[in-house]
Design an enzyme around this catalytic site. Sequence first.
Site, PDB file in Angstrom:
ATOM      1  N   ILE A 193     -26.473  11.085   5.702  1.00  0.00           N
ATOM      2  CA  ILE A 193     -26.363   9.685   6.121  1.00  0.00           C
ATOM      3  C   ILE A 193     -25.603   9.554   7.441  1.00  0.00           C
ATOM      4  O   ILE A 193     -25.602   8.507   8.062  1.00  0.00           O
ATOM      5  CB  ILE A 193     -25.696   8.854   5.002  1.00  0.00           C
ATOM      6  CG1 ILE A 193     -26.415   9.082   3.671  1.00  0.00           C
ATOM      7  CG2 ILE A 193     -25.687   7.376   5.331  1.00  0.00           C
ATOM      8  CD1 ILE A 193     -27.904   8.798   3.694  1.00  0.00           C
ATOM      9  N   HIS A 231     -18.470   9.621  -3.523  1.00  0.00           N
ATOM     10  CA  HIS A 231     -17.098   9.193  -3.817  1.00  0.00           C
ATOM     11  C   HIS A 231     -16.382  10.196  -4.702  1.00  0.00           C
ATOM     12  O   HIS A 231     -15.199  10.077  -4.959  1.00  0.00           O
ATOM     13  CB  HIS A 231     -17.091   7.832  -4.520  1.00  0.00           C
ATOM     14  CG  HIS A 231     -17.655   6.746  -3.672  1.00  0.00           C
ATOM     15  ND1 HIS A 231     -17.070   6.363  -2.500  1.00  0.00           N
ATOM     16  CD2 HIS A 231     -18.754   5.983  -3.807  1.00  0.00           C
ATOM     17  CE1 HIS A 231     -17.784   5.410  -1.942  1.00  0.00           C
ATOM     18  NE2 HIS A 231     -18.809   5.149  -2.715  1.00  0.00           N
ATOM     19  N   TRP A 237     -18.476  -7.305   8.810  1.00  0.00           N
ATOM     20  CA  TRP A 237     -17.200  -6.599   8.702  1.00  0.00           C
ATOM     21  C   TRP A 237     -16.267  -6.910   9.867  1.00  0.00           C
ATOM     22  O   TRP A 237     -15.301  -6.221  10.127  1.00  0.00           O
ATOM     23  CB  TRP A 237     -17.439  -5.094   8.505  1.00  0.00           C
ATOM     24  CG  TRP A 237     -18.031  -4.812   7.143  1.00  0.00           C
ATOM     25  CD1 TRP A 237     -18.186  -5.718   6.128  1.00  0.00           C
ATOM     26  CD2 TRP A 237     -18.558  -3.580   6.640  1.00  0.00           C
ATOM     27  NE1 TRP A 237     -18.774  -5.122   5.036  1.00  0.00           N
ATOM     28  CE2 TRP A 237     -19.009  -3.810   5.321  1.00  0.00           C
ATOM     29  CE3 TRP A 237     -18.688  -2.299   7.176  1.00  0.00           C
ATOM     30  CZ2 TRP A 237     -19.589  -2.802   4.529  1.00  0.00           C
ATOM     31  CZ3 TRP A 237     -19.258  -1.301   6.380  1.00  0.00           C
ATOM     32  CH2 TRP A 237     -19.707  -1.555   5.069  1.00  0.00           C
ATOM     33  N   CYS A 262     -24.362   8.410   0.634  1.00  0.00           N
ATOM     34  CA  CYS A 262     -23.752   7.768   1.796  1.00  0.00           C
ATOM     35  C   CYS A 262     -23.139   8.866   2.667  1.00  0.00           C
ATOM     36  O   CYS A 262     -23.379  10.059   2.422  1.00  0.00           O
ATOM     37  CB  CYS A 262     -22.688   6.765   1.315  1.00  0.00           C
ATOM     38  SG  CYS A 262     -21.997   5.745   2.631  1.00  0.00           S
ATOM     39  N   GLU A 310     -20.464  12.242  13.387  1.00  0.00           N
ATOM     40  CA  GLU A 310     -19.576  11.099  13.652  1.00  0.00           C
ATOM     41  C   GLU A 310     -18.074  11.417  13.754  1.00  0.00           C
ATOM     42  O   GLU A 310     -17.244  10.587  13.385  1.00  0.00           O
ATOM     43  CB  GLU A 310     -19.794   9.988  12.596  1.00  0.00           C
ATOM     44  CG  GLU A 310     -21.239   9.533  12.487  1.00  0.00           C
ATOM     45  CD  GLU A 310     -21.472   8.449  11.422  1.00  0.00           C
ATOM     46  OE1 GLU A 310     -20.529   7.730  11.072  1.00  0.00           O
ATOM     47  OE2 GLU A 310     -22.618   8.363  10.946  1.00  0.00           O
ATOM     48  N   GLU A 320     -27.965   4.197  -1.596  1.00  0.00           N
ATOM     49  CA  GLU A 320     -27.084   4.727  -2.643  1.00  0.00           C
ATOM     50  C   GLU A 320     -27.816   4.588  -3.967  1.00  0.00           C
ATOM     51  O   GLU A 320     -28.295   3.510  -4.306  1.00  0.00           O
ATOM     52  CB  GLU A 320     -25.797   3.893  -2.651  1.00  0.00           C
ATOM     53  CG  GLU A 320     -24.845   4.293  -3.749  1.00  0.00           C
ATOM     54  CD  GLU A 320     -23.560   3.478  -3.701  1.00  0.00           C
ATOM     55  OE1 GLU A 320     -23.123   3.115  -2.599  1.00  0.00           O
ATOM     56  OE2 GLU A 320     -23.031   3.198  -4.779  1.00  0.00           O
ATOM     57  N   LYS A 360       0.838  -1.209   0.000  1.00  0.00           N
ATOM     58  CA  LYS A 360       0.000   0.000   0.000  1.00  0.00           C
ATOM     59  C   LYS A 360       0.868   1.252   0.000  1.00  0.00           C
ATOM     60  O   LYS A 360       0.699   2.148  -0.821  1.00  0.00           O
ATOM     61  CB  LYS A 360      -0.893  -0.012   1.235  1.00  0.00           C
ATOM     62  CG  LYS A 360      -1.718   1.254   1.426  1.00  0.00           C
ATOM     63  CD  LYS A 360      -2.330   1.269   2.818  1.00  0.00           C
ATOM     64  CE  LYS A 360      -3.127   2.528   3.066  1.00  0.00           C
ATOM     65  NZ  LYS A 360      -4.390   2.559   2.319  1.00  0.00           N
ATOM     66  N   CYS A 420     -25.825   0.691   1.075  1.00  0.00           N
ATOM     67  CA  CYS A 420     -25.033   1.164  -0.055  1.00  0.00           C
ATOM     68  C   CYS A 420     -24.154   0.027  -0.570  1.00  0.00           C
ATOM     69  O   CYS A 420     -24.248  -1.094  -0.077  1.00  0.00           O
ATOM     70  CB  CYS A 420     -24.177   2.366   0.341  1.00  0.00           C
ATOM     71  SG  CYS A 420     -23.144   2.079   1.769  1.00  0.00           S
ATOM     72  N   ARG A 441      -6.560  -0.309  -0.702  1.00  0.00           N
ATOM     73  CA  ARG A 441      -7.442  -0.116   0.446  1.00  0.00           C
ATOM     74  C   ARG A 441      -7.526  -1.415   1.253  1.00  0.00           C
ATOM     75  O   ARG A 441      -7.951  -2.451   0.761  1.00  0.00           O
ATOM     76  CB  ARG A 441      -8.797   0.322  -0.065  1.00  0.00           C
ATOM     77  CG  ARG A 441      -9.763   0.394   0.946  1.00  0.00           C
ATOM     78  CD  ARG A 441     -10.633   1.567   1.057  1.00  0.00           C
ATOM     79  NE  ARG A 441     -11.468   1.102   2.168  1.00  0.00           N
ATOM     80  CZ  ARG A 441     -11.743   1.749   3.239  1.00  0.00           C
ATOM     81  NH1 ARG A 441     -11.307   2.948   3.367  1.00  0.00           N
ATOM     82  NH2 ARG A 441     -12.458   1.225   4.191  1.00  0.00           N
TER      83      ARG A 441
HETATM   84  N1  GLN Z   1     -23.410   6.458   8.979  1.00  0.00           N
HETATM   85  C1  GLN Z   1     -22.276   6.070   8.207  1.00  0.00           C
HETATM   86  C2  GLN Z   1     -21.629   7.296   7.589  1.00  0.00           C
HETATM   87  O1  GLN Z   1     -22.345   8.228   7.323  1.00  0.00           O
HETATM   88  C3  GLN Z   1     -22.654   5.121   7.098  1.00  0.00           C
HETATM   89  C4  GLN Z   1     -21.472   4.608   6.346  1.00  0.00           C
HETATM   90  C5  GLN Z   1     -21.776   3.556   5.303  1.00  0.00           C
HETATM   91  O2  GLN Z   1     -22.888   3.321   4.956  1.00  0.00           O
HETATM   92  N2  GLN Z   1     -20.775   2.925   4.769  1.00  0.00           N
HETATM   93  O3  GLN Z   1     -20.440   7.327   7.344  1.00  0.00           O
HETATM   94 ZN    ZN Z   2     -23.357   4.049   2.908  1.00  0.00          ZN
END
Ligand code: GLN
Ligand code: ZN
Length: 765
Positions: free
Chosen positions: A444, A705, A574, A737, A497, A677, A19, A657, A528
Amino acid sequence: MVQSAVLGFPRIGAFRELKKNTEAYWNGKISADQLLAVGKEIRAHNWKLQKDAGVDIIPSNDFSFYDQVLDLSLLFNVIPDRYTKYNLPSLDTYFAMARGLQRKAAENSKAVDVPALEMVKWFDSNYHYVRPTFSHSTEFKLIGSKPIDEYLEAKAQGIETRPVILGPVSYLFLGKPDKDSLDLEPIALLKSLLPVYIQLLKKLAAAGAKEVQVDEPTLVLDMPKKVQAAFKTAYDAFAAEEGLPELILTTYFGDVRPNLSAIKGLKVAGFHFDFVRDPEQLEKVASILGDKQTLSVGVVDGRNIWKNDFAASIALVKKAIKKIGADRVIVATASSLLHTPVDLTNEKKLDSEIKDWFSFATQKLDEVVTIANAISGKDVSEKLAANALSIKNRKEHEINNDAAVQKRTSGIDDAMATRSSPFPKRLAVQKGEFHLPLFPTTTIGSFPQTKDIRVMRSKFTKGTISEEEYTNFIKKEIKGVVDFQEKVGLDVLVHGEPERNDMVQYFGERLKGFAFTTNGWVQSYGSRYVRPPIIVGDVSRPAPMTVKTSVYAQSLTEKPMKGMLTGPITILRWSFPRNDVPQKTQALQLSLALRDEVQDLESAGIHVIQVDEPALREGLPLRAGAERNDYLKWAAESFRVATSGVKDTTQIHSHFCYSDLDPNHIKALDADVVSIEFSKKDDANYIQEFANYPNHIGLGLFDIHSPRVPSKEEFIARIGEIMKSYPAEKFWCNPDCGLKTRKWEETTASLTNMVAAAKYYREKY
Ligand code: GLN
Ligand code: ZN
């Protein structure tokens, strides 16, 4: 002597060397030659490691700078014109296909602007491959020599290897037609592809390779008849050639039985099957072997980190030997080890008792060798005894035996998994509670994770700032995000967050029953990598995890503040799950922990709560049938257990998503509002499918993205497009997202335009 085999080894380096160097190359910090040298070093290191461990059959061509499927596309000249037209050096064409390339014109180079090829999940793993894209003008040609070069490279190091290549049927079946050739069925290209495979195989033989591992993992999927029939065409063609190496047709990640007729009678030297995923298939698959064909018995898990149960594996291999004799059996890893972290010995912080239960890729080498040695009658009694003790210790450890959690889990009933009223009734009371306008706007959850945030988090982890300093910093960030949302005019707010490093790790760290690694990286795609937490025991929630933060955020605004949690399936998918209890049980334990959190949030005054399930789709079993139906049931049940303990007035959101979702799969979750998404979905039928979804839904309006900012007019046009088939009263406006990877500028502009478009429609409807 029974031989040991490894199907593939992680190529990222024990300390993410690949990486770091790949990204340095992309950023112009090192040259192509320097990067190539790093690749060479990693390969040499991996081969030596395997040789020293005593592995008999060591893979080559399992290395890749980005993805092994993309490697094959380059080798076979499957390169759409949009990439070749710039005449880039081949390494740059390769990376352009992998991740797109945008470059301004410079003194002696033209401007480049080309998007990446599609990237999709590799079966049910968290690895993603670059999808081969075929068109009518695709002309298969052997234009490279990677497998041969790497075979010779190992040989020069004094190590004989077995090259790995993806087989022709899987390669085509995993691909898709390019935009300009949508009528093309990739499998129809088989006849023109085979000569190139034959040429490659002959070159490998000429270089000295005696055997080649040909991966055909699509054999664990549902395949159309045409594709099934392609196996005979392909492998008969190989058998008809003189001078090819012996071929081991290799499958993994599932049950091959439904496709056995497609490979029965093929004239290959042997087959490999994954008996970790499905030990039951042994009987049936052994029955198709010809008199001389070998059976490679995959018993060392390539997808999880648990120490092998030697007694069980040895018993299974012995069963195979009983059927076909020891001289035809090989002990192998179930799949490539690519999906496991590199080396457990680099973990210094794990509790030593728990660490003893794990085995990473390097340790798994020793496992295949030990099992093979045990079968061959060598004295490995000490290893077997230590292994049995470790397995026993794990079984008996208190972390695996939380009676309270087990009792609560088995007490889950329908009532716990059902909201007190059906959606229409909830909707009515929620209208009275929140007074949201039509086309409500929200996000989101995450807002830009700035460098500041990362620096402060790392200082806090290292202990250079106090908890109080860190908490005050996070509070300041939250206030900034709340004020921002008020200013932009969003309707349902989030706290942003800033305190979360990762949406799974954050919760894992607050739950009992999890362990974490320091270096346990696994490649997800390209450069990644992810570091999944490990579920080591019965899961419970010792204390509230998010309540303080959400309450603080709510105190800053009159608007509804959305609590933000990660759902049970996503936490499970995950993480590395336990292998000693069903995944359903683990999901339900997680759902109970989340249920408590949801209820605590509600009591603390948070009345909109989002439980994210982006991994719902990827957990879907590979084949249609009972297992898949069962999964859909328990996945939905877990979500509902987590979210059904609240009053009708509390609005439950969920988010999805990363995949093409089937609205039917999410219906059973019974969330009041879901956001998905959607910005890159153009299919009118797909929009229609979601229009029939009974509850409320936000179809993502912009791609998070990309740094691109859609204008107000673009939002208006997109919503207008959706409104053709979509009831306005159900529609929410939100991005695809979370915004954590975006910059503030882009975020501000995109959200401002989105809110303006929502207001435009409010006036119209
Ligand atoms: N709540 C998370 C964010 O907004 C959702 C992330 C995701 O769906 N991968 O980052
Ligand atoms: Zn998402």
